[in-house]
Design a protein around this motif. Structure first.
Motif, PDB file in Angstrom:
ATOM      1  N   TYR A  70    -116.108  -6.549 -25.886  1.00  9.62           N
ATOM      2  CA  TYR A  70    -115.701  -6.377 -25.182  1.00  9.62           C
ATOM      3  C   TYR A  70    -116.192  -5.038 -24.028  1.00  9.62           C
ATOM      4  CZ  TYR A  70    -113.838 -11.388 -25.960  1.00  9.62           C
ATOM      5  OH  TYR A  70    -114.475 -11.999 -26.397  1.00  9.62           O
ATOM      6  N   ALA A  71    -115.735  -4.390 -22.726  1.00 10.32           N
ATOM      7  CA  ALA A  71    -116.087  -3.203 -22.387  1.00 10.32           C
ATOM      8  C   ALA A  71    -113.778  -3.346 -22.589  1.00 10.32           C
ATOM      9  CB  ALA A  71    -116.149  -3.603 -20.560  1.00 10.32           C
ATOM     10  N   VAL A  72    -113.784  -2.088 -22.410  1.00 11.33           N
ATOM     11  CA  VAL A  72    -113.212  -0.934 -22.729  1.00 11.33           C
ATOM     12  C   VAL A  72    -111.558  -1.382 -21.316  1.00 11.33           C
ATOM     13  CG1 VAL A  72    -111.010   0.475 -23.012  1.00 11.33           C
ATOM     14  CG2 VAL A  72    -112.636   1.077 -23.898  1.00 11.33           C
ATOM     15  N   SER A  73    -112.236  -1.331 -20.365  1.00  8.29           N
ATOM     16  CA  SER A  73    -111.345  -2.166 -19.100  1.00  8.29           C
ATOM     17  C   SER A  73    -110.931  -3.248 -18.675  1.00  8.29           C
ATOM     18  CB  SER A  73    -112.342  -2.216 -17.837  1.00  8.29           C
ATOM     19  OG  SER A  73    -113.850  -2.506 -18.089  1.00  8.29           O
ATOM     20  N   VAL A  74    -112.218  -4.908 -19.923  1.00  9.64           N
ATOM     21  CA  VAL A  74    -111.305  -6.229 -20.386  1.00  9.64           C
ATOM     22  C   VAL A  74    -110.779  -6.203 -21.421  1.00  9.64           C
ATOM     23  CG1 VAL A  74    -113.205  -6.181 -17.979  1.00  9.64           C
ATOM     24  CG2 VAL A  74    -113.630  -6.389 -20.586  1.00  9.64           C
ATOM     25  N   ARG A  75    -110.878  -5.303 -22.334  1.00 13.36           N
ATOM     26  CA  ARG A  75    -110.338  -5.992 -23.623  1.00 13.36           C
ATOM     27  C   ARG A  75    -109.054  -6.439 -23.386  1.00 13.36           C
ATOM     28  NH1 ARG A  75    -112.549  -1.607 -27.248  1.00 13.36           N
ATOM     29  NH2 ARG A  75    -114.692  -2.014 -26.509  1.00 13.36           N
ATOM     30  N   GLY A  76    -108.190  -6.940 -24.235  1.00 18.54           N
ATOM     31  CA  GLY A  76    -106.602  -7.551 -24.251  1.00 18.54           C
ATOM     32  C   GLY A  76    -107.155  -8.792 -23.224  1.00 18.54           C
ATOM     33  N   ARG A  77    -108.215  -8.769 -22.357  1.00 14.74           N
ATOM     34  CA  ARG A  77    -107.526 -10.124 -21.238  1.00 14.74           C
ATOM     35  C   ARG A  77    -108.500 -10.790 -20.895  1.00 14.74           C
ATOM     36  NH1 ARG A  77    -108.861  -8.051 -15.603  1.00 14.74           N
ATOM     37  NH2 ARG A  77    -109.463  -6.722 -15.792  1.00 14.74           N
ATOM     38  N   ALA A  78    -109.453 -10.857 -21.378  1.00 14.55           N
ATOM     39  CA  ALA A  78    -111.177 -11.125 -21.597  1.00 14.55           C
ATOM     40  C   ALA A  78    -111.575 -12.148 -23.217  1.00 14.55           C
ATOM     41  CB  ALA A  78    -112.605 -10.519 -21.079  1.00 14.55           C
ATOM     42  N   ALA A  79    -112.082 -13.004 -22.795  1.00  9.84           N
ATOM     43  CA  ALA A  79    -112.863 -14.097 -24.108  1.00  9.84           C
ATOM     44  C   ALA A  79    -114.322 -14.588 -23.441  1.00  9.84           C
ATOM     45  CB  ALA A  79    -111.484 -14.762 -24.455  1.00  9.84           C
ATOM     46  N   ILE A  80    -115.084 -14.316 -24.844  1.00  2.00           N
ATOM     47  CA  ILE A  80    -116.480 -14.669 -24.587  1.00  2.00           C
ATOM     48  C   ILE A  80    -116.592 -15.943 -26.015  1.00  2.00           C
ATOM     49  CG2 ILE A  80    -117.497 -12.552 -25.889  1.00  2.00           C
ATOM     50  CD1 ILE A  80    -119.662 -13.023 -23.790  1.00  2.00           C
ATOM     51  N   SER A  81    -116.787 -16.229 -25.316  1.00  2.00           N
ATOM     52  CA  SER A  81    -117.852 -17.517 -26.342  1.00  2.00           C
ATOM     53  C   SER A  81    -118.402 -18.985 -26.032  1.00  2.00           C
ATOM     54  CB  SER A  81    -116.357 -18.895 -26.281  1.00  2.00           C
ATOM     55  OG  SER A  81    -115.643 -19.653 -25.543  1.00  2.00           O
ATOM     56  N   ARG A  82    -119.456 -19.036 -27.306  1.00  2.00           N
ATOM     57  CA  ARG A  82    -120.437 -20.071 -27.320  1.00  2.00           C
ATOM     58  C   ARG A  82    -120.312 -21.448 -27.801  1.00  2.00           C
ATOM     59  NH1 ARG A  82    -118.771 -19.008 -32.272  1.00  2.00           N
ATOM     60  NH2 ARG A  82    -120.955 -19.542 -33.951  1.00  2.00           N
ATOM     61  N   ASP A  83    -121.137 -22.066 -26.924  1.00  2.00           N
ATOM     62  CA  ASP A  83    -121.610 -23.526 -27.708  1.00  2.00           C
ATOM     63  C   ASP A  83    -122.717 -23.152 -28.034  1.00  2.00           C
ATOM     64  OD1 ASP A  83    -121.438 -26.514 -25.975  1.00  2.00           O
ATOM     65  OD2 ASP A  83    -121.897 -25.807 -27.525  1.00  2.00           O
TER      66      ASP A  83
END
Length: 129
Positions: free
Chosen positions: A60-73
Motif C-alpha cells: 500500500y501507498a503510505v497515503s492510504v495505509r491503514g484505511r485501504a484493503a485490496i483483496s483478490r478472487d
C-alpha cells in the motif's frame, strides 16, 4: 494482451468509503499482479495498492495505509479495493493495472511495474464535504 474491466467509484461523502473492482482477462497467468493507481487533477499518477494475485501479498501507498484493503478472487482474476475514511485528497481518477512476471504488489507500483503494466480506462472518485 491483458484486458481490464473496472467498476465502482462515483461520488462519496467525506468520511465515507468506496469500493472498486477490476477483472482481468486475456493472456494472463499465475505471475500476474493487479492493483490500483490514481491521478488527481494537476498531480502525478500515484500507486495506491497492489497485490500478487496468486500469492496474495499486498502493498500500500503510505497515503492510504491503514484505511485501504485490496483483496483478490483468484478464480475470477478479480481484485477489489476498499477504502475508508475518505477525504478530499482521495478525489481522483482511479486506474486498475495489471502486470505479468510480477511476484509482489510492491513491484507493480514501482517504475518498472508501471512500465510493464496494462491499464484500465479509469473510474472517477469524487469526495465531497
Amino acid at each position: 494482451q491483458v484486458q481490464l474491466m473496472e467498476w465502482g467509484g462515483g461520488s462519496v461523502q467525506a468520511g465515507g468509503s468506496l469500493s472498486l473492482s477490476c477483472s482481468a482477462s486475456g493472456n494472463i497467468d499465475s505471475t500476474m499482479c493487479m492493483g490500483w493507481f490514481r491521478q488527481a487533477p494537476g498531480k502525478e499518477r500515484e500507486g495506491v495498492a497492489g497485490i500478487y494475485v496468486r500469492g496474495g501479498t499486498t502493498h500500500y501507498a503510505v497515503s492510504v495505509r491503514g484505511r485501504a484493503a485490496i483483496s483478490r478472487d483468484t478464480d475470477k482474476n478479480t481484485v477489489h479495493l476498499q477504502m475508508a475514511n475518505l477525504n478530499a485528497d482521495d478525489t481522483a481518477v482511479y486506474y486498475c493495472a495489471a502486470a505479468l512476471k510480477c511476484y509482489a504488489g510492491s513491484w507493480l507500483l514501482s517504475p518498472a511495474g508501471v512500465d510493464s503494466a496494462y491499464w484500465g480506462q479509469g473510474t472517477q472518485v469524487t469526495v465531497s464535504s
